[in-house]
Design a protein around this motif. Structure first.
Motif, PDB file in Angstrom:
ATOM      1  N   LEU A 104      -2.863  30.186  58.166  1.00  0.00           N
ATOM      2  CA  LEU A 104      -1.554  30.804  57.971  1.00  0.00           C
ATOM      3  C   LEU A 104      -1.583  32.318  58.191  1.00  0.00           C
ATOM      4  N   ALA A 105      -2.775  32.912  58.119  1.00  0.00           N
ATOM      5  CA  ALA A 105      -2.886  34.360  58.337  1.00  0.00           C
ATOM      6  C   ALA A 105      -2.495  34.739  59.761  1.00  0.00           C
TER       7      ALA A 105
ATOM      8  N   VAL B  48      -7.012  27.350  48.981  1.00  0.00           N
ATOM      9  CA  VAL B  48      -6.304  26.107  49.312  1.00  0.00           C
ATOM     10  C   VAL B  48      -6.542  25.679  50.756  1.00  0.00           C
ATOM     11  N   SER B  49      -7.523  26.310  51.422  1.00  0.00           N
ATOM     12  CA  SER B  49      -7.910  25.944  52.797  1.00  0.00           C
ATOM     13  C   SER B  49      -6.736  26.078  53.771  1.00  0.00           C
TER      14      SER B  49
ATOM     15  N   HIS C 205       0.495  19.341  44.856  1.00  0.00           N
ATOM     16  CA  HIS C 205      -0.798  18.953  44.292  1.00  0.00           C
ATOM     17  C   HIS C 205      -1.683  20.165  43.962  1.00  0.00           C
ATOM     18  N   GLN C 206      -1.146  21.359  44.085  1.00  0.00           N
ATOM     19  CA  GLN C 206      -1.934  22.547  43.770  1.00  0.00           C
ATOM     20  C   GLN C 206      -1.948  22.781  42.267  1.00  0.00           C
TER      21      GLN C 206
ATOM     22  N   ALA D  15      -4.516  41.112  49.659  1.00  0.00           N
ATOM     23  CA  ALA D  15      -5.749  40.496  49.147  1.00  0.00           C
ATOM     24  C   ALA D  15      -5.437  39.211  48.383  1.00  0.00           C
ATOM     25  N   GLY D  16      -4.354  39.235  47.605  1.00  0.00           N
ATOM     26  CA  GLY D  16      -3.983  38.045  46.845  1.00  0.00           C
ATOM     27  C   GLY D  16      -3.689  36.860  47.729  1.00  0.00           C
ATOM     28  N   PHE D  17      -2.988  37.076  48.834  1.00  0.00           N
ATOM     29  CA  PHE D  17      -2.668  35.967  49.731  1.00  0.00           C
ATOM     30  C   PHE D  17      -3.902  35.469  50.486  1.00  0.00           C
ATOM     31  N   PHE D  18      -4.771  36.387  50.889  1.00  0.00           N
ATOM     32  CA  PHE D  18      -5.991  35.944  51.574  1.00  0.00           C
ATOM     33  C   PHE D  18      -6.855  35.092  50.644  1.00  0.00           C
TER      34      PHE D  18
END
Length: 641
Positions: free
Chosen positions: A166-167, A161-162, A85-86, A152-155
């Motif tokens: 996961l970090a 996406v809330s 759903h993203q 930075a992209g993953f953060f």
């Protein structure tokens, strides 16, 4: 790994030292053009045409690596659980961030090669770890940029996406996010303290922080997993092997025979060495003095010459930071009769072809003169042994104070047969920048070069080759044998321990444990094979070490050419020193006009070397790269860390 093994065979068969002495040919024209300075840019320093080509190729490789994986991911998208759903741009952001991590991995694969000191790869292209330091810096910058964009992209993606939780995930079946973040924290600390200003002003901060590389690499490997670790394996493997061999060499205490203490905070340290140890001019030696710091290792340029002084090895340093200041005070003490010192090396340039120029112009500032001491001694040796034509030597040296002129005394060995300077054309132009005239004549006692001799200790030993006389063959044996052993152990553990767990359980074998197994087996293989070869070779060299001539105390020299130039009294009884003084002109109150000196240099083949402050080296490189300097060949050797 295959190239590393074959490179050892090649270097064993090719006697670099003899070929460099007997070859009368000048550097090839097309290669000389590629080595000419093309750009002098602040962050990159002096960049030749060849280096620029490889720099562009390196960046192109990283970009292609990123583009290739991104293209594959677009053509064959993997939605994964929870991404149905993203939005498309959110998935694209994640994909770009992930592929930047892959691009970072290819940079990691190359980052260790330039700092492998006992390397069979770098000499194949005419490099050493000293001259390759800037490549390590360049690759490190690419690692930091790609890693920063990846993180930075993953953060940003997780925040959108809330899924920021996961970090903190340390998954047992796939990538460990928190391990990557821990590695990134260590990398940031190393990166901040690695800039030139910190290295020059606070070397201890840079040194200790940079030791975090082990933790940064470990957590990074845990983050990417066993499969992607294979891309890093050659660099990590060869660096670990090199690091362990350096550790074995540093366990022996080097025999420090004497020191010469000069005015102005300059010291020459002389060690006993085995006759089986050979090194090129302008080599580097890493020194540790446990009494000052048990952890710090400082690089110094070797000032002695292997041909003129077969039993000794000397280094020269001038006080700068806190470590060298403490060492100077320790060595200046008249009550000191011995000092515990450990060494690693020496490590030298792969080629000394710069000696084959028609004229050699050596430009230095302050203690930057020290690399030229061994070069001038080599030219003196060649002229006395009639090994071909030697170049005319013009030494341009700038000092702040007249007392620093005593460094010229180091151009000749303190203890050897008298050198004949009549066969060489030597011109020394010395500049004293902060004094307008020569100091008044005195009795010269405050300008004497004081020599202290140390008592030999049975616990000390001469500096010997790390792997004996046939070191390249021994290194070849270690690389090949340890790597085969590693593959065998890896196959056994994987087949009979890891795979059965995978088959008999509902989940995959622990992601982190698999990586730890790989690293553990690699270290065990390296330690086992390297220790056997090292101690066998050490046992063979022990008999030769016992035959080393014990050092005896000799009279302290009462004067030097440097003190004579400074106005000190005393007669010059040694003909070589008198010739040295006659070849020297001292100018007070100004700096050398480098552009005029270089452009007026006569001859079609003039080699130019620069050592000293960064600005001085860049100025010389700019002059040599000019259109009107077609006869000037800038010879780049790294004398600064």
């Amino acid at each position: 790994m295959l190239i590393a093994v074959l490179g050892c065979f090649y270097l064993h068969l090719k006697d670099k030292r003899e070929s460099s002495l007997e070859s009368n040919s000048s550097p090839q024209t097309h290669l000389a053009m590629l080595r000419r300075p093309l750009l002098v840019i602040g962050p990159l320093g002096v960049v030749t045409a060849m280096e620029l080509v490889f720099l562009v190729m390196g960046i192109a490789l990283v970009c292609w690596h990123f583009g290739h994986y991104y293209y594959v991911s677009v053509k064959h998208p993997f939605m994964g659980h929870g991404r149905e759903h993203q939005k498309k741009w959110q998935i694209t952001l994640r994909t770009v961030s992930l592929r930047l991590g892959y691009a970072s991995n290819i940079s990691w694969a190359f980052v260790f090669f330039p700092v492998i000191r006992l390397s069979s790869l770098l000499p194949l292209v005419g490099l050493t770890s000293e001259s390759s330091i800037k490549y390590h810096i360049w690759i490190g910058q690419v690692v930091m940029i790609t890693s920063a964009l990846h993180s930075a992209g993953f953060f940003i993606y997780w925040a959108i996406v809330s899924q920021l939780y996961l970090a903190l995930e340390w998954s047992k079946t796939h990538v460990s996010n928190i391990a990557g973040e821990i590695s990134w924290v260590f990398l940031i600390a190393m990166w901040i303290t690695s800039f030139a200003y910190t290295r020059r002003k606070s070397f201890e901060v840079f040194f200790y922080t940079h030791q975090l590389y082990a933790l940064a690499t470990f957590f990074y490997i845990v983050h990417i997993g066993a499969a992607w670790t294979m891309q890093l394996l050659p660099g990590v493997y060869l660096f670990t092997l090199d690091r362990y061999l350096r550790f074995l060499q540093s366990r022996s205490r080097a025999r420090l025979t004497s020191v010469r203490v000069l005015p102005g905070g300059t010291v020459e340290m002389t060690f006993a060495k085995s006759r089986g140890l050979h090194y090129n001019v302008a080599s580097n030696l890493f020194v540790s003095v446990p009494k000052i710091s048990s952890l710090q290792w400082h690089p110094f340029t070797v000032s002695s010459n292997d041909n003129m002084e077969p039993d000794r090895l000397s280094i020269v340093f001038k006080t700068g930071g806190s470590w060298t200041t403490k060492l100077y005070k320790e060595l200046s003490s008249s009550s000191l009769d011995r000092l515990e010192v450990s060494v690693e090396g020496p490590y030298g340039p792969a080629s000394t072809s710069f000696i084959k120029h028609e004229t050699l112009v050596l430009i230095s500032g302050g203690s930057g003169m020290t690399p030229y001491i061994s070069i001038i001694r080599e030219i003196i040796h060649q002229s006395n042994t009639q090994k071909g034509k030697v170049p005319k030597v013009v030494l341009i040296c700038a000092f702040k104070h007249a007392a620093d002129l005593t460094m010229l005394d180091l151009l000749l060995p303190a203890e050897s047969s008298p050198a004949d300077l009549s066969n060489i054309q030597l011109e020394i132009q010395a500049y004293v920048t902060r004094e307008d005239q020569a100091p008044p004549a005195s009795n010269g006692q405050d300008l004497l070069v004081h020599t202290n001799w140390f008592k030999p200790s049975p616990l000390d030993s001469p500096i010997t080759p790390v792997l004996g006389h046939n070191s390249w063959l021994c290194l070849c044996l270690i690389i090949a044998s340890s790597f085969v052993l590693f593959l065998i152990l890896l196959a056994i553990v994987t087949q009979y321990y890891i795979y059965p767990i995978d088959k008999n359980t509902n989940s995959l074998y622990d992601f982190t444990s698999w990586v730890v197994w790989d690293m553990f087996l690699m270290c065990i293989s390296i330690i086992f094979i390297s220790s056997i070869v090292f101690f066998i070779q050490k046992k063979k060299m022990a008999a030769l070490e016992e035959k080393q001539i014990k050092n005896v105390e000799v009279p302290m020299p009462m004067t030097s050419p440097g003190s004579w130039l400074c106005g000190g009294g005393g007669e010059l009884e040694s003909h070589p020193y008198q010739s040295l003084v006659q070849a020297t002109q001292v100018h007070y109150g100004g700096r050398p006009n480098l552009q005029k000196i270089l452009l007026e240099s006569k001859g079609h083949d003039v080699g130019v070397m620069a050592s000293g402050p960064r600005g001085l080296r860049h100025d010389v490189a700019r002059i040599c790269s000019g259109c009107g300097a077609t006869n000037l060949h800038f010879e780049y050797l790294s004398f600064n860390w």
